[in-house]
Design an enzyme around this catalytic site. Structure first.
Site, PDB file in Angstrom:
ATOM      1  N   GLU A   1       2.259  -1.316  -7.825  1.00  0.00           N
ATOM      2  CA  GLU A   1       3.190  -2.242  -7.173  1.00  0.00           C
ATOM      3  C   GLU A   1       2.849  -3.697  -7.469  1.00  0.00           C
ATOM      4  O   GLU A   1       3.736  -4.543  -7.619  1.00  0.00           O
ATOM      5  CB  GLU A   1       3.223  -2.012  -5.656  1.00  0.00           C
ATOM      6  CG  GLU A   1       4.005  -0.769  -5.229  1.00  0.00           C
ATOM      7  CD  GLU A   1       3.243   0.534  -5.423  1.00  0.00           C
ATOM      8  OE1 GLU A   1       2.044   0.479  -5.769  1.00  0.00           O
ATOM      9  OE2 GLU A   1       3.837   1.612  -5.231  1.00  0.00           O
TER      10      GLU A   1
ATOM     11  N   HIS B   1       6.219   6.251   5.343  1.00  0.00           N
ATOM     12  CA  HIS B   1       7.570   6.371   4.802  1.00  0.00           C
ATOM     13  C   HIS B   1       8.608   6.030   5.867  1.00  0.00           C
ATOM     14  O   HIS B   1       9.719   6.547   5.848  1.00  0.00           O
ATOM     15  CB  HIS B   1       7.838   7.803   4.285  1.00  0.00           C
ATOM     16  CG  HIS B   1       7.001   8.199   3.117  1.00  0.00           C
ATOM     17  ND1 HIS B   1       5.668   8.485   3.235  1.00  0.00           N
ATOM     18  CD2 HIS B   1       7.303   8.344   1.807  1.00  0.00           C
ATOM     19  CE1 HIS B   1       5.181   8.811   2.037  1.00  0.00           C
ATOM     20  NE2 HIS B   1       6.152   8.724   1.164  1.00  0.00           N
TER      21      HIS B   1
END
Lengths: 381, 337
Positions: free
Chosen positions: B68, B137
């Site tokens: 990322e 999540h």
């Protein structure tokens, strides 16, 4: 300085058939340098040294705010990596590389306004924190950049410029442009995730990113062996299947040769490489740390690290190769002297003059107005 | 997967609305590049980028390694060279791995270069709870970025907003963190036609989703729908006519719409699904206090996620997240103060 340091890469640093060809070439990059090139390289090393010395003196006089990260003893790395780059190549210097901002594309003429590097005056304006600095001095000393000049602005989070360099190099790739992006990093920053993520990405896509590691043995107060588990920092390259070259950071021509080897490779689309330049940090991490640095490093170690001054190393080469006479080589001799011992007489007059003009510009420039602090958080349309 | 050009009469879901805009903008701007994990070959974990690699090629729809920080850093470099960049976070939770590049590099670039280096980057990804995603999540971590000057923060809650705000974000010269509500991606009930042409919803304009006179509910994202349900119940059971505001963008924030509504209703409840402490709801409360305190007939209350991670199993997850009941009860408290 290091046994592995050779003019051309060793067998294990050679990865591809093209690499083998390049290694086998009888002509070394340095052999294409003319006498004028050598004299210019020497002038640029003097310039980097004088700039640093001048700042140390200004700081001691209390005329500067912020911390000075001296680049002394590391000038051969800056000049050796920058001298062979093209105007349209990009770089990302970090805090200890202040001279790199104006050394970039210096070969196009010190006062050439078209030059793709910052002027000494702009860099001085940044150091003095003036309104004429590239970013109105909103960020500190070492963090300036310019897209038109091909200089990526860095942050204080070292190695974070490597992923950014990947973006620039990926744009080159999409445009079939053979430019390279050369990033500077300390050996300490090779422990950061961005170093890995960036090089991994660059290697996967053969991006023209050259990662120069200035291994000056100390990351602030931590020695290299507590930052890196491999024998050489360049060995980290093995994990990315890319060349990891070790250069003698005190020898401008060794740095130049290895840089050009990597640059030629990158221009052909063969991807990134690491050049570890072995050197030694002459002073503390910053000038605030100068006194403490003598406590965490022995006097013997510091003396050993400073013994091979890059100016002296290069002069020896120039004399041995008949480019300078012994007489000429002695004319300007700041090498081996402490910043406060050297005087303007130790440097060529054009070097002193170039920095003097920059310093005068900075001193004469106004401070930014307080309103500036509120501008440009977002693009103002 | 065929990409149907949105016509006025065709109802599309939230996800398709996003996907169509990405296709259209990639076509319109040949220098635009999309990067992210699994966005090419797979077409994205949720399918937002489906069909793009085939249409625009693997160079412009780049599958990156799981990095990322490198994704965001690369986006910065690409934007520096003049490109529009869409960088996908597979889940917005994973954005923490790219945090330094976002808050210290991208967010500050314009400021520290005195406006010389704009970064037209959209970092987008699926966010939010209610789906049993567990701690990694299910997050709504928009407050991290609203708290970092230099970033715009966008959270659409309808398909037409998803389309219009995404296009506005891609055409904005500043870095934008774009929160997609993954529970809305394929929600049938909210499908709607997208206005034709290059439909844009400007950043910084809130929407009044339900006009009301007695109380203002301020929300965004998934809890917006809980607010609308609570508003209906308040009307039915208590005759309380609640106004419901969808902020749409947190930075820039449409203070005017908030303050005008407060002046009208004099009672406010702010609802979001991020944790309570230092969440964006707290910011809205503070702004109301600073500007229209004299109009208030009751303290401004918040309904937020509890200050816990988002637990995985359903009864625990629902226990910590805002619900219609919690919103309803809080509104009653404020209405009867």
């Amino acid at each position: 300085m290091n046994q592995k340091s050779t003019v051309i890469p060793s067998e294990e640093e050679v990865k591809t058939e093209e690499d083998k060809e390049r290694k086998a070439k009888p002509i070394l990059p340095r052999n294409s340098l003319t006498r004028e090139d050598h004299l210019e390289i020497l002038r640029q090393i003097y310039l980097a040294r004088y700039f640093d010395v001048r700042l140390i003196k200004e700081k001691r006089r209390g005329r500067l705010r912020g911390t000075l990260y001296s680049s002394q003893n590391q000038e051969a790395i800056l000049v050796g990596t920058l001298y062979g780059l093209r105007s349209d190549d990009w770089i990302s210097p970090v805090h200890r590389d202040m001279p790199a901002f104006f050394l970039k594309d210096m070969r196009s003429g010190w006062d050439n306004p078209e030059r793709k590097g910052m002027s000494i005056a702009q860099v001085c304006a940044q150091v003095w924190g003036k309104a004429t600095a590239p970013g109105r001095a909103k960020d500190n000393w070492s963090h300036i950049g310019s897209v038109p000049l091909g200089i990526i602005p860095s942050t204080s989070m070292l190695a974070s410029t490597i992923p950014v360099a990947c973006g620039v190099a990926y744009d080159f790739k999409l445009r079939n442009h053979d430019g390279v992006v050369l990033t500077y990093n300390g050996e300490g920053s090779t422990a950061r995730g961005d170093f890995h993520e960036g090089l991994n990405l660059a290697a996967i896509h053969d991006l023209a990113v050259i990662v120069v590691v200035e291994n000056n043995q100390w990351a602030y107060g931590t020695p290299v062996e507590l930052e890196c588990p491999t024998e050489d920092v360049a060995d980290r390259a093995r994990g990315y299947n890319i060349p990891g070259l070790v250069a003698d950071g005190q020898d401008v021509l060794d740095v130049y040769d290895k840089t050009m080897w990597c640059v030629e490779r990158a221009r052909k689309g063969l991807g990134p490489s690491i050049i570890e330049c072995k050197t030694y940090r002459a002073f503390g991490h910053g000038d605030h740390d100068d006194q403490r640095a003598d406590r965490y490093r022995s006097k013997e170690e510091i003396e050993r690290g400073r013994r091979r001054d890059p100016i002296a190393v290069y002069k020896t080469y120039l004399v041995e190769n008949g480019i300078l006479s012994e007489e000429e080589a002695k004319r300007y001799s700041p090498e081996g002297k402490h910043a406060i011992q050297v005087t303007d007489e130790d440097f060529p007059p054009e070097v002193v003059e170039a920095v003097r003009k920059g310093v005068e510009f900075a001193i004469a420039s106004p401070l930014p107005e307080p309103e500036e602090a509120f501008k440009h958080v977002f693009v103002e349309e | 997967m065929s990409v149907v050009a949105a016509e006025e009469t065709t109802k599309v879901n939230y996800l398709t609305a996003l996907r169509n805009v990405l296709h259209e903008e990639m076509e319109r701007f040949p220098d635009m590049v999309c990067i992210g994990e699994d966005i090419g070959i797979l077409g994205g974990a949720f399918g937002v980028t489906e069909g793009m690699r085939d249409k625009f090629g693997p160079d412009r729809v780049l599958d990156t390694p799981i990095s990322e920080s490198a994704i965001v850093g690369m986006a910065i470099g690409l934007a520096m060279t003049g490109r529009i960049v869409m960088a996908e976070m597979q889940f917005i939770d994973f954005i923490s791995c790219g945090f330094d590049q976002i808050v210290n590099n991208a967010a500050t670039m314009c400021y520290r270069t005195n406006g010389e280096v704009p970064l037209p980057i959209v970092i987008r990804g699926p966010s939010g709870g209610y789906g049993g995603g567990g701690p990694y999540h299910s997050q709504q971590n928009e407050a991290w970025f609203a708290h970092s000057p230099g970033l715009k923060v966008v959270i659409p809650s309808t398909p037409s907003d998803a389309a219009g705000l995404l296009r506005a974000s891609l055409r904005d010269p500043n870095p934008v963190i774009f929160y997609e509500v993954k529970e809305l991606y394929r929600k049938r009930e909210i499908e709607e036609p997208i206005p034709p042409g290059e439909w844009i919803v400007p950043l910084g304009k809130a929407a009044i989703r339900r006009e009301g006179t007695d109380l203002t509910l301020i929300s965004y994202g998934n809890p917006l729908y809980l607010c609308l349900q609570a508003a209906e119940l308040l009307q039915e059971r208590e005759g309380i006519n609640a106004e419901v505001i969808d902020l749409r963008t947190l930075v820039p924030l449409d203070k005017e719409t908030i303050l005008n509504s407060v002046k009208k209703t004099n009672r406010v409840v702010v609802v979001n699904e991020a944790p309570k402490t230092c969440g964006f709801a707290a910011e809205v409360v503070a702004i109301i206090n600073e500007h229209v305190f004299e109009y208030l007939d009751a303290p401004v209350l918040r309904v937020t996620r509890a200050d816990t991670p988002v637990p995985w199993v359903q009864p625990l997850e629902l226990a910590v997240l805002p619900s219609v009941d919690k919103i309803y009860d809080t509104c009653i408290k404020v209405a009867k103060f």
